[in-house]
Design a protein around this motif. Structure first.
Motif, mmCIF file in Angstrom:
data_model
loop_
_atom_site.group_PDB
_atom_site.id
_atom_site.type_symbol
_atom_site.label_atom_id
_atom_site.label_comp_id
_atom_site.label_asym_id
_atom_site.label_seq_id
_atom_site.Cartn_x
_atom_site.Cartn_y
_atom_site.Cartn_z
ATOM 1 N N VAL A 1 0.857 -1.189 0.000
ATOM 2 C CA VAL A 1 0.000 0.000 0.000
ATOM 3 C C VAL A 1 0.886 1.230 0.000
ATOM 4 O O VAL A 1 1.786 1.374 0.835
ATOM 5 C CB VAL A 1 -0.929 0.014 1.227
ATOM 6 N N VAL A 2 0.637 2.124 -0.936
ATOM 7 C CA VAL A 2 1.469 3.310 -1.092
ATOM 8 C C VAL A 2 0.907 4.431 -0.233
ATOM 9 O O VAL A 2 -0.296 4.664 -0.189
ATOM 10 C CB VAL A 2 1.527 3.753 -2.569
ATOM 11 N N PHE A 3 1.805 5.129 0.445
ATOM 12 C CA PHE A 3 1.422 6.281 1.262
ATOM 13 C C PHE A 3 1.961 7.525 0.585
ATOM 14 O O PHE A 3 3.150 7.631 0.333
ATOM 15 C CB PHE A 3 2.017 6.129 2.656
ATOM 16 N N SER A 4 1.083 8.476 0.266
ATOM 17 C CA SER A 4 1.498 9.621 -0.538
ATOM 18 C C SER A 4 2.088 10.753 0.271
ATOM 19 O O SER A 4 2.730 11.633 -0.286
ATOM 20 C CB SER A 4 0.302 10.158 -1.329
ATOM 21 N N ARG A 5 1.871 10.752 1.580
ATOM 22 C CA ARG A 5 2.331 11.886 2.364
ATOM 23 C C ARG A 5 3.559 11.513 3.178
ATOM 24 O O ARG A 5 3.503 10.764 4.136
ATOM 25 C CB ARG A 5 1.221 12.372 3.308
ATOM 26 N N TRP A 6 4.745 12.050 2.764
ATOM 27 C CA TRP A 6 5.993 11.913 3.494
ATOM 28 C C TRP A 6 6.485 10.478 3.567
ATOM 29 O O TRP A 6 7.408 10.175 4.330
ATOM 30 C CB TRP A 6 5.882 12.510 4.896
ATOM 31 N N GLN A 7 5.880 9.556 2.805
ATOM 32 C CA GLN A 7 6.388 8.196 2.721
ATOM 33 C C GLN A 7 6.597 7.548 4.084
ATOM 34 O O GLN A 7 7.562 6.827 4.323
ATOM 35 C CB GLN A 7 7.701 8.189 1.935
ATOM 36 N N ASP A 8 5.645 7.798 4.989
ATOM 37 C CA ASP A 8 5.668 7.183 6.316
ATOM 38 C C ASP A 8 6.872 7.581 7.160
ATOM 39 O O ASP A 8 7.170 6.932 8.157
ATOM 40 C CB ASP A 8 5.623 5.651 6.227
ATOM 41 N N ARG A 9 7.565 8.627 6.769
ATOM 42 C CA ARG A 9 8.694 9.072 7.575
ATOM 43 C C ARG A 9 8.298 10.330 8.323
ATOM 44 O O ARG A 9 7.672 11.229 7.764
ATOM 45 C CB ARG A 9 9.918 9.371 6.704
ATOM 46 N N PRO A 10 8.668 10.418 9.602
ATOM 47 C CA PRO A 10 8.268 11.591 10.366
ATOM 48 C C PRO A 10 9.074 12.816 9.982
ATOM 49 O O PRO A 10 10.281 12.859 10.170
ATOM 50 C CB PRO A 10 8.566 11.173 11.813
ATOM 51 N N ARG A 11 8.405 13.822 9.449
ATOM 52 C CA ARG A 11 9.065 15.061 9.120
ATOM 53 C C ARG A 11 8.129 16.204 9.509
ATOM 54 O O ARG A 11 6.972 16.227 9.111
ATOM 55 C CB ARG A 11 9.386 15.165 7.639
ATOM 56 N N LEU A 12 8.661 17.107 10.280
ATOM 57 C CA LEU A 12 7.968 18.343 10.606
ATOM 58 C C LEU A 12 8.801 19.465 10.016
ATOM 59 O O LEU A 12 9.919 19.727 10.467
ATOM 60 C CB LEU A 12 7.836 18.482 12.127
ATOM 61 N N GLU A 13 8.278 20.081 8.972
ATOM 62 C CA GLU A 13 9.029 21.114 8.276
ATOM 63 C C GLU A 13 8.851 22.461 8.977
ATOM 64 O O GLU A 13 7.793 22.737 9.550
ATOM 65 C CB GLU A 13 8.536 21.237 6.828
ATOM 66 N N PRO A 14 9.882 23.332 8.951
ATOM 67 C CA PRO A 14 9.707 24.677 9.494
ATOM 68 C C PRO A 14 8.545 25.399 8.809
ATOM 69 O O PRO A 14 8.269 25.186 7.628
ATOM 70 C CB PRO A 14 11.044 25.362 9.178
ATOM 71 N N SER A 15 7.867 26.221 9.558
ATOM 72 C CA SER A 15 6.728 26.984 9.049
ATOM 73 C C SER A 15 6.814 28.393 9.606
ATOM 74 O O SER A 15 7.617 28.667 10.507
ATOM 75 C CB SER A 15 5.414 26.330 9.485
ATOM 76 N N PRO A 16 6.005 29.324 9.099
ATOM 77 C CA PRO A 16 6.044 30.683 9.661
ATOM 78 C C PRO A 16 5.764 30.714 11.158
ATOM 79 O O PRO A 16 6.306 31.566 11.869
ATOM 80 C CB PRO A 16 4.950 31.408 8.877
ATOM 81 N N GLU A 17 4.939 29.797 11.636
ATOM 82 C CA GLU A 17 4.596 29.773 13.062
ATOM 83 C C GLU A 17 5.690 29.111 13.903
ATOM 84 O O GLU A 17 5.865 29.445 15.084
ATOM 85 C CB GLU A 17 3.285 29.012 13.270
ATOM 86 N N PHE A 18 6.409 28.164 13.300
ATOM 87 C CA PHE A 18 7.436 27.394 14.006
ATOM 88 C C PHE A 18 8.674 27.327 13.111
ATOM 89 O O PHE A 18 8.962 26.304 12.494
ATOM 90 C CB PHE A 18 6.912 25.992 14.337
ATOM 91 N N PRO A 19 9.427 28.433 13.020
ATOM 92 C CA PRO A 19 10.497 28.516 12.016
ATOM 93 C C PRO A 19 11.761 27.734 12.359
ATOM 94 O O PRO A 19 12.530 27.393 11.454
ATOM 95 C CB PRO A 19 10.792 30.018 11.954
ATOM 96 N N ALA A 20 11.996 27.462 13.633
ATOM 97 C CA ALA A 20 13.225 26.779 14.036
ATOM 98 C C ALA A 20 12.858 25.481 14.747
ATOM 99 O O ALA A 20 12.118 25.502 15.741
ATOM 100 C CB ALA A 20 14.058 27.671 14.953
ATOM 101 N N LEU A 21 13.375 24.372 14.255
ATOM 102 C CA LEU A 21 13.033 23.065 14.805
ATOM 103 C C LEU A 21 14.270 22.385 15.387
ATOM 104 O O LEU A 21 15.378 22.528 14.877
ATOM 105 C CB LEU A 21 12.437 22.168 13.718
ATOM 106 N N GLU A 22 14.041 21.632 16.462
ATOM 107 C CA GLU A 22 15.083 20.815 17.070
ATOM 108 C C GLU A 22 14.665 19.349 16.991
ATOM 109 O O GLU A 22 13.466 19.041 17.052
ATOM 110 C CB GLU A 22 15.288 21.204 18.532
ATOM 111 N N HIS A 23 15.655 18.470 16.880
ATOM 112 C CA HIS A 23 15.410 17.037 16.730
ATOM 113 C C HIS A 23 16.213 16.270 17.769
ATOM 114 O O HIS A 23 17.349 16.629 18.080
ATOM 115 C CB HIS A 23 15.826 16.563 15.335
#
Length: 257
Positions: free
Chosen positions: A167-189
């Motif tokens: 089964v194909v997953f079209s969003r982010w290929q099942d990998r966790p990714r939170l991209e920077p956004s105007p509301e949350f521009p700096a991310l830590e991992h």
């Protein structure tokens, strides 16, 4: 006329809405989250009193339970009624509301942290992140946690191979990714070890709660889970009853500007 084949968006929608029918199994079989990861998620706001936390897309309360071990005041929001009912049964004292990431049933600046377990990849980021920022206080934190099997371990990598469904997953290929956004521009991992005790049967139960398996036909699902059980019973590390399943809890956090 033959029915049109499912588009990737159709499959994504089916997967996103597939969990409610297996709410009890999800509650029983899905792994929880390490306290160290939860503390790290809340670290930017840990000094606030009272510390108010929203568990968004809370499911059956796996992450809610861990948040309750902190000193935070916790509210849970979940869109699926069956999952929400399981959360109410599991944690009857928790304030739990129906709602989505794109429409959160809380007031402006009402929480200091929004924590999301295993679900940010289902959100519509253009709608969800401004909505999350709306309910956060200035300087509040958004954090996402994802449990993943540690495929650096050879037998775990083999388990993942036999668990594939096609089964194909079209969003982010099942990998966790939170991209920077105007509301949350700096991310830590940060990554955290997370060990879960399993048997062949409970491991098959866990695999059976994954969305790519839930959307299969009954026959396809049974065949896949039989394959998982057979692999585990024939693999030395997992063949003798209980075994440790090594997971990595991946955590991402960003502070609201």
């Amino acid at each position: 006329m033959d029915a049109s084949p499912d588009t990737p968006a159709d499959v994504t929608a089916r997967r996103a809405s597939s969990f409610g029918g297996q709410a009890a199994a999800y509650a029983a079989e899905r792994p929880d989250y390490p306290d160290a990861a939860i503390r790290w998620a809340l670290e930017p706001v840990e000094a606030r009193t009272p510390l108010r936390v929203l568990d968004l897309a809370a499911g059956t309360g796996k992450l809610t339970e861990g948040l309750l071990r902190t000193r935070a005041e916790v509210v849970a929001v979940e869109p699926d009624q069956a999952m929400l009912a399981e959360l109410h049964r599991f944690l009857p004292g928790v304030r739990a509301l129906a709602g989505t990431a794109e429409r959160i049933p809380l007031g402006d600046a009402s929480v200091d942290a929004v924590v999301v377990g295993q679900a940010i990849h289902w959100f519509d980021p253009e709608r969800a992140f401004p909505e999350i920022a709306r309910v956060l206080t200035p300087g509040g934190v958004l954090a996402g946690l994802w449990n993943h099997e540690d495929d650096r371990v050879p037998w775990v990598s083999g388990l993942q191979e036999v668990s594939q469904s096609g089964v194909v997953f079209s969003r982010w290929q099942d990998r966790p990714r939170l991209e920077p956004s105007p509301e949350f521009p700096a991310l830590e991992h940060e990554d955290f070890p997370n060990i879960q005790r399993r048997t062949a049967e409970s491991m098959a139960g866990t695999v059976g709660t994954h969305s790519h398996v839930l959307v299969l036909s009954g026959e396809e699902r049974a065949e896949l889970l039989d394959r998982v059980r057979r692999y585990l019973r024939e693999t030395p590390e997992t063949a003798n009853g209980e075994f440790d399943l090594p997971l990595v809890t991946q955590a991402v956090r960003g502070v609201r500007v």
